[in-house]
Design a protein around this motif. Structure first.
Motif, short mmCIF file in Angstrom:
data_model
loop_
_atom_site.label_atom_id
_atom_site.label_comp_id
_atom_site.label_asym_id
_atom_site.label_seq_id
_atom_site.Cartn_x
_atom_site.Cartn_y
_atom_site.Cartn_z
N VAL A 199 0.85 -1.18 0.00
CA VAL A 199 0.00 0.00 0.00
C VAL A 199 0.89 1.24 0.00
O VAL A 199 1.76 1.38 0.86
CB VAL A 199 -0.94 0.02 1.22
N LEU A 200 0.67 2.12 -0.97
CA LEU A 200 1.38 3.39 -1.08
C LEU A 200 0.38 4.48 -0.70
O LEU A 200 -0.61 4.69 -1.41
CB LEU A 200 1.91 3.60 -2.50
N ALA A 201 0.63 5.18 0.41
CA ALA A 201 -0.39 6.07 0.96
C ALA A 201 0.14 7.46 1.23
O ALA A 201 1.31 7.65 1.58
CB ALA A 201 -0.94 5.48 2.26
N VAL A 202 -0.75 8.44 1.07
CA VAL A 202 -0.48 9.82 1.46
C VAL A 202 -1.69 10.34 2.24
O VAL A 202 -2.83 9.96 1.97
CB VAL A 202 -0.20 10.74 0.25
N TYR A 203 -1.41 11.19 3.23
CA TYR A 203 -2.45 11.82 4.02
C TYR A 203 -2.17 13.32 4.08
O TYR A 203 -1.01 13.74 4.18
CB TYR A 203 -2.48 11.29 5.45
N GLU A 204 -3.22 14.12 4.05
CA GLU A 204 -3.10 15.55 4.23
C GLU A 204 -4.25 16.02 5.11
O GLU A 204 -5.39 15.56 4.96
CB GLU A 204 -3.14 16.30 2.90
N ASP A 205 -3.95 16.91 6.04
CA ASP A 205 -5.03 17.46 6.86
C ASP A 205 -4.72 18.91 7.20
O ASP A 205 -3.56 19.31 7.28
CB ASP A 205 -5.23 16.64 8.13
N GLU A 206 -5.76 19.66 7.38
CA GLU A 206 -5.64 21.06 7.78
C GLU A 206 -6.86 21.42 8.60
O GLU A 206 -7.99 21.02 8.28
CB GLU A 206 -5.53 21.96 6.55
N GLN A 207 -6.66 22.17 9.67
CA GLN A 207 -7.76 22.53 10.54
C GLN A 207 -7.59 23.96 11.05
O GLN A 207 -6.49 24.44 11.24
CB GLN A 207 -7.85 21.58 11.73
#
Length: 744
Positions: free
Chosen positions: A356-364
């Motif tokens: 599994v090749l994964a990326v996550y992005e979050d902003e709050q």
């Protein structure tokens, strides 16, 4: 020394037991934010906490809270927030499977095991007054810390959604009105090389203060890539973290304070290694059969372990206005963001059968306005909270044995609005009544995309392209009612009812082409808790402690359920489980002599499912496995026993400490698997020397001295469909650290 305190919850027929408990548990004692020349404080000074959003002595707070001071964290050799697990009852906290810094936290059997975007945590993590919405980067290293508070049980009234299990508060140093600083260097096992520093000073006396701190933390891997992998010899599970923090505080008047804080953490550690627990499968394309490796941290993986990084940063502006002696107004404006690159080799083999090749992005972004009052009879806190956050991600699942790859991607935007108030009224010198409530509105807007390709990347022929968009609004009211009675000036008993909820959402792995109902939202989870607690001190404060009984009603738990559409199997997230949990918690600190102290922490949890729908047949018949389903990360018993001895030397003060920590059988999944962890014990020891007149502290810490192999997470995909992948991820091995800190 330090003492800790925690209140806890209520199970009927407990009142009689509580009233006879004259030797209950205790709290924390030392807040080491003193002056430049730091000598270890072995007094019984009481720690202040902000569990109810205002500063209070921990002994006076009718809430189940453990507080661990900066000094206690240093004396026990804690390196990350996960190290507090062994001294907090009914807490499980560790790095999520296959990650180094994504947090998995459970309190009293309530939490979240899947860090996928769109799924909410069950235990809230806070840096000061700012909520961290996503778990990535949540295993915080201890830098510029004043204390850690752990609030157990639903905290919905004062902290809002996603605190149904409780909350963990990482509270940083306030800037003093004098110049202070420190430099610390540490070496240790696996070539550990750490440097930390902190400095603060008044720039304009009584008006403007500046504080900076930073850390560079490095360690070689616990394991490495082995065998015929192209990355053989590369480290697995190493540490490479750079962190910094700045605090600018302006006090234009005696009644007004403006504080701007910014932090940044860059984690370039290599991928975390997992141990295959099964013989690999075989297929026409990959006939080689691999046996499990002997070392639990080694891997044969075909992915580059260096292609992993987590970056998180945040800024917070806090304005505090003391309107009068009784009234205070506070505004907290905050922003946080994170970026994660995480490749996971599920099968831990040198072939792309399950990668599994994964990326996550979050902003709050968040805004909180708070108004508090401290009166002779009435204390209360009220506020408005606004939140706007985006959580996005994508992962490509490569299944070489099937000749396909599948991409799951999407985003969830969450907008929350809350209004809350809670007040405590003194009915008499001994009796107090607390009432509170919070109204939450949570708006979710989700976009989900699922694509399958012929081939091992997204350049192949698209076999299907499914996805959906959805939006839903969830409304919840979280009340709290409590009463406390001061038996005398040193002892208090309390009873409380609390409600909390974890927000609803959408199945981020749903495929609307196969399942027309994939876009339907699932509802919030809720927990209602009754608690009865006793806390106090005895024998001239030589024995302090906390004791609590609780029962909690867990409703509408979000569960991934297998069902079928026609003849096609699909998975949906449904509110498919209800449960009841009863428990007992104890914390005790006893000064056996002026030099020798005993600490005991004990947690008991009896959690049973009343309903657990694991599958639905084509005819709509539900498979209820409540009789066999198990609670995740909820050992029935966990406890620790610690002894510490203080010696006054001609040139300083020496602390010798050791502790034993035990955890019962722990389930990683709701049904028994080979990944589950049997009961185990850990041994730790420390020697800390405080040198007189020189401001030096020298410490030697040994952790997991028995080199116990214990799993904290895993994957369970038996059978040749996924290369018979059953993988366990382990806690740290035996390690030691030697550190020297100079304070000025």
């Amino acid at each position: 020394m330090q003492q800790k305190q925690n209140p806890n919850r209520l199970s009927v027929l407990t009142l009689a037991i509580l009233s006879t408990m004259a030797a209950a548990p205790s709290f924390a004692d030392d807040d080491a934010d003193a002056a430049a020349a730091e000598k270890r404080d072995n007094s019984t000074e009481v720690l202040e906490v902000t569990a109810r959003r205002v500063a209070e002595r921990i002994q006076d707070v009718p809430v189940a809270v453990t507080a661990i001071s900066e000094q206690k964290l240093g004396d026990m050799g804690a390196q990350t927030i996960a190290d507090i697990e062994r001294i907090v009852p009914n807490l499980t906290i560790n790095a999520s499977r296959a990650t180094n810094s994504t947090i998995t936290a459970y309190l009293r059997g309530v939490g979240q095991n899947d860090p996928l975007w769109g799924y909410e945590p069950g235990v809230g993590v806070y840096i000061d007054d700012v909520y961290m919405a996503r778990p990535q980067g949540g295993v915080l290293d201890l830098l510029d810390i004043q204390r850690v508070e752990v609030l157990r049980g639903p905290q919905g009234t004062l902290y809002g959604k996603n605190t149904i299990g409780g909350a963990i508060k990482y509270i940083t140093r306030e800037l003093p009105d004098y110049t202070r600083g420190y430099v610390e260097a540490a070496v240790g096992a696996y070539n550990q090389r750490d440097v930390k520093f902190g400095f603060s000073t008044p720039v304009v006396d009584d008006k403007f203060y500046v504080g900076v701190s930073g850390a560079k933390l490095n360690r070689d891997g616990f394991g490495e890539v082995v065998g015929d992998s192209p990355y053989a010899g590369d480290d697995m599970s190493d540490k490479d973290i750079t962190a910094g923090r700045i605090n600018l505080t302006w006090k234009p008047t005696e009644n007004l304070s403006v504080k701007l804080v910014a932090d940044d953490i860059q984690d370039d550690s290599n991928a975390r290694g997992g141990q295959r627990l099964t013989v690999s499968g075989s297929s026409a394309g990959y006939p080689t059969v691999y046996q499990p490796l002997d070392d639990r941290y080694d891997s044969r993986q075909n992915l580059d372990p260096d292609r992993t990084e987590v970056n998180t940063s945040g800024q917070a502006l806090t304005i505090t206005w003391d309107i009068s002696d009784d009234w205070q107004f506070k505004s907290v404006t905050a922003k946080r963001k994170g970026d994660t690159l995480s490749d996971i080799d599920f099968d831990q083999l040198n072939r792309p059968t399950f990668d599994v090749l994964a990326v996550y992005e979050d902003e709050q972004k968040s805004q909180e306005f708070q108004l508090t009052h401290a009166g002779e009879k009435l204390d209360f806190v009220s506020g408005i909270y606004l939140f706007d956050g985006d959580a996005c991600g994508a992962f490509l699942n490569v299944l070489a044995h099937a000749g396909i790859s599948q991409e799951t991607s999407g985003c969830v935007n969450t907008k929350s609005q809350s209004i809350y108030a809670q007040g405590s009224y003194k009915l008499s010198d001994r009796w107090s009544l607390t009432l509170g409530g919070r109204s939450d509105k949570d708006e979710k807007d989700a976009d989900v995309r699922l694509r399958r390709f012929l081939g091992l990347d997204d350049s192949g022929t698209v076999l299907f392209d499914g996805g959906f968009s959805g939006d839903e609004t969830f409304n919840e009211f979280s009340p709290h009612i409590g009463a406390d009675f001061k038996i005398n000036s040193d002892m208090m008993v309390y009873a409380s009812y609390s409600h909390g909820f974890k927000s609803g959402g959408f199945n981020m792995r749903g495929n609307i082409l196969v399942d027309p109902d994939a876009g339907k939202p699932f509802d919030p989870e809720t927990v209602d808790t009754l608690e009865l607690g006793l806390k106090g001190s005895w024998f001239d404060n030589r024995l302090t402690g906390y004791f609590a009984l609780f029962t909690q009603d867990y409703q509408d738990k979000q569960v991934t359920v297998g069902t079928t559409v026609g003849i096609t199997p699909v998975q949906r997230v449904l509110n498919a489980a209800d449960a009841t949990a009863d428990g007992f918690e104890l914390e005790m600190n006893a000064k056996l002599t002026d030099a020798l102290s005993l600490n005991i922490v004990y947690g008991y949890l009896d959690a049973q499912y009343d309903k657990f729908i694991a599958a639905v047949t084509p005819g709509g018949v539900e498979t209820d496995i409540a009789d066999t389903a198990q609670f995740i990360n909820a050992p029935e018993q966990q406890y620790s026993v610690g002894l510490s001895y203080d010696m006054d030397l001609s040139f300083g003060q020496l602390l010798l400490a050791a502790d034993y920590a035990y955890r019962d059988d722990t389930y990683i999944f709701e049904t028994p698997t080979a990944v589950d962890q049997k009961a185990y014990s850990l041994y730790n020891a420390s020697a800390v020397l405080y040198l007189d007149e020189s401001n030096w502290r020298i410490a030697l810490h040994g952790r997991n001295l028995g080199d116990e192999a214990y799993r904290t997470g895993g994957y369970n995909f038996p059978g040749n469909t996924f290369d018979n992948t059953v993988t366990g991820f382990y806690g740290d091995p035996k390690t030691w650290t030697l550190s020297a800190q100079y304070s000025f």
